[in-house]
Design an enzyme around this catalytic site. Structure first.
Site, PDB file in Angstrom:
ATOM      1  CD  GLU A 101      12.921  66.518  -6.614  1.00  0.00           C
ATOM      2  OE1 GLU A 101      11.966  65.737  -6.423  1.00  0.00           O
ATOM      3  OE2 GLU A 101      13.043  67.209  -7.647  1.00  0.00           O
ATOM      4  CG  ASP A 103      12.260  63.381  -4.380  1.00  0.00           C
ATOM      5  OD1 ASP A 103      12.310  64.573  -4.093  1.00  0.00           O
ATOM      6  OD2 ASP A 103      12.130  62.955  -5.540  1.00  0.00           O
ATOM      7  CD  GLU A 105       7.400  61.312  -5.049  1.00  0.00           C
ATOM      8  OE1 GLU A 105       7.166  62.366  -5.655  1.00  0.00           O
ATOM      9  OE2 GLU A 105       7.465  60.198  -5.616  1.00  0.00           O
ATOM     10  CB  THR A 119      13.999  57.337  -0.731  1.00  0.00           C
ATOM     11  OG1 THR A 119      14.699  56.126  -1.084  1.00  0.00           O
ATOM     12  CG2 THR A 119      13.259  57.121   0.589  1.00  0.00           C
ATOM     13  N   GLY A 199       0.883  50.430  -9.884  1.00  0.00           N
ATOM     14  CA  GLY A 199       1.153  50.876 -11.243  1.00  0.00           C
ATOM     15  C   GLY A 199      -0.016  51.549 -11.926  1.00  0.00           C
ATOM     16  NE  ARG A 275      15.836  52.341 -13.497  1.00  0.00           N
ATOM     17  CZ  ARG A 275      15.560  53.115 -12.458  1.00  0.00           C
ATOM     18  NH1 ARG A 275      15.226  52.575 -11.291  1.00  0.00           N
ATOM     19  NH2 ARG A 275      15.592  54.422 -12.572  1.00  0.00           N
TER      20      ARG A 275
END
Length: 290
Positions: A101, A103, A105, A119, A199, A275
C-alpha cells in the site's frame, strides 16, 4: 529464421505498447464508485468526481484497472471550512494480509487550522512508516496535484510536482519492497473523529455536513496488470518510452524535497526515538533527512 525474429520483436514491442497505458481523466471509464449510496458522484461529462460524507455514511471509489508500477497523478480539492474529524484517503493498495500500500491521507481540522497530510508505505503487510506534513497552501481553495511515482527502485510522493518523500528499495537490508503485487487506486471520505484531529479530542461537527472532496485530471502513465497475462513491467524488461520506470530524484529534486521536509514535516518515524528505543528500522538509513 530472420523473419521469425522480426515477428518476435514486433510482438514484444506491441505487448509493451498495450501494457503501458496513459489514462487521462474520464472517471466513468477509469473508476467505479464502490460505496456511499449515491454520495459519490461523477459529473461534468465524467471530468469531475465528488465524494461526500454525512453522519450516516461516507463514500469511496476505486480504479477499474490494477497497476504494477507507474506514475499516478490526481488533482484534489479537499473539504473546506471545519473539516475536523474527517479523513480523505487517496492511495494504491493490493489485497490480502500481506498487502502492499502507498498512502496519502488528509486529516481535517477546525476552520483556520491546517490540514495534516499523512503518508505511509506498506510492504508485505507491514506499515508503520508514517511521515506527516503541513502544506504550503490552502488545499481547500483550489485543486492541487498529488502524485505517486512507483518503480522497482523507489516510491516518490509529490505535491504539485514538488517531491515530499521518497521510499527507496532497501531489499538489500532485508526490507520488503512493493514490486510483485498489482495495486488499484482507491479513495474515500469518511469519519474518523476517534483519532483524526488532535488524537480524537476534536469531534466532527455534523452541522457542517455534507462534507465534500472533489477530484479531477486523473492521469496514469502506468503498467496495467492483466490477470491472464500479468504485466511486462518487470525489472529486467522496462517498458519502452517510460522514463518514470527508472526515474530517481536528481540533485535539484533532492534539494526541493529537503526544503519541504525542513519547513513542513511535522512527524517522521525515522526520527522517533521514543517509538524505536532499540534503533530505527533499517530503511531509515537510506531516508534523506533535511
Amino acid at each position: 529464421m530472420a523473419s521469425s525474429s522480426v515477428l518476435l520483436l514486433c510482438s514484444l514491442l506491441l505487448s509493451s505498447v498495450l501494457v503501458v497505458i496513459t489514462f487521462a481523466g474520464n472517471f466513468n471509464q477509469d473508476f467505479d464508485i464502490t460505496w456511499g449510496d449515491g454520495r459519490g458522484k461523477i459529473l461534468n461529462n465524467a471530468q469531475l468526481l465528488t465524494l461526500s460524507l454525512d453522519k450516516p455514511s461516507g463514500s469511496g471509489f476505486q480504479s477499474k484497472s490494477e497497476y504494477l508500477f507507474g506514475k499516478i497523478d490526481m488533482q484534489l480539492k479537499l473539504v473546506p471550512g471545519n473539516s475536523a474529524g474527517t479523513v480523505t484517503a487517496y492511495y494504491l493498495s493490493s489485497q490480502g494480509p500481506t498487502h502492499d500500500e502507498i498512502d496519502f491521507e488528509f486529516l481535517g481540522n477546525v476552520s483556520g487550522d491546517p490540514y495534516i497530510m499523512h503518508t505511509n508505505v506498506f510492504s508485505q503487510g507491514k506499515g508503520n512508516r508514517e511521515q506527516q506534513f503541513y502544506l504550503w497552501f490552502d488545499p481547500t481553495a483550489d485543486f492541487h496535484t498529488y502524485s505517486i511515482l512507483w518503480n522497482p527502485q523507489v516510491i516518490i510522493f509529490s505535491v504539485d510536482g514538488t517531491p515530499i518523500r521518497e521510499f527507496k528499495n532497501s531489499e538489500s537490508k532485508g526490507v520488503p519492497f512493493p514490486k510483485n503485487q498489482p495495486m488499484r487506486i482507491y479513495s474515500s471520505l469518511w469519519n474518523a473523529d476517534d483519532w483524526a484531529t488532535r488524537g480524537g479530542l476534536v469531534k466532527t461537527d455534523w452541522s457542517h455536513a455534507p462534507f465534500t472532496a472533489s477530484y479531477r485530471n486523473f492521469n496514469a502513465d502506468a503498467c496495467v496488470w492483466s490477470s491472464s497475462s500479468g504485466s511486462s513491467c518487470k525489472a529486467n524488461s522496462p517498458p519502452s518510452g517510460s522514463a518514470w520506470f527508472s526515474q530517481q530524484l536528481d540533485s535539484t529534486s533532492q534539494a526541493r524535497m529537503k526544503w519541504v521536509q525542513k519547513n513542513y514535516m511535522i512527524y517522521n518515524y525515522c526520527t522517533d526515538t521514543k517509538r524505536f528505543p532499540q534503533g530505527f528500522p533499517p530503511e531509515c538509513a537510506t531516508t534523506n533527512l533535511p
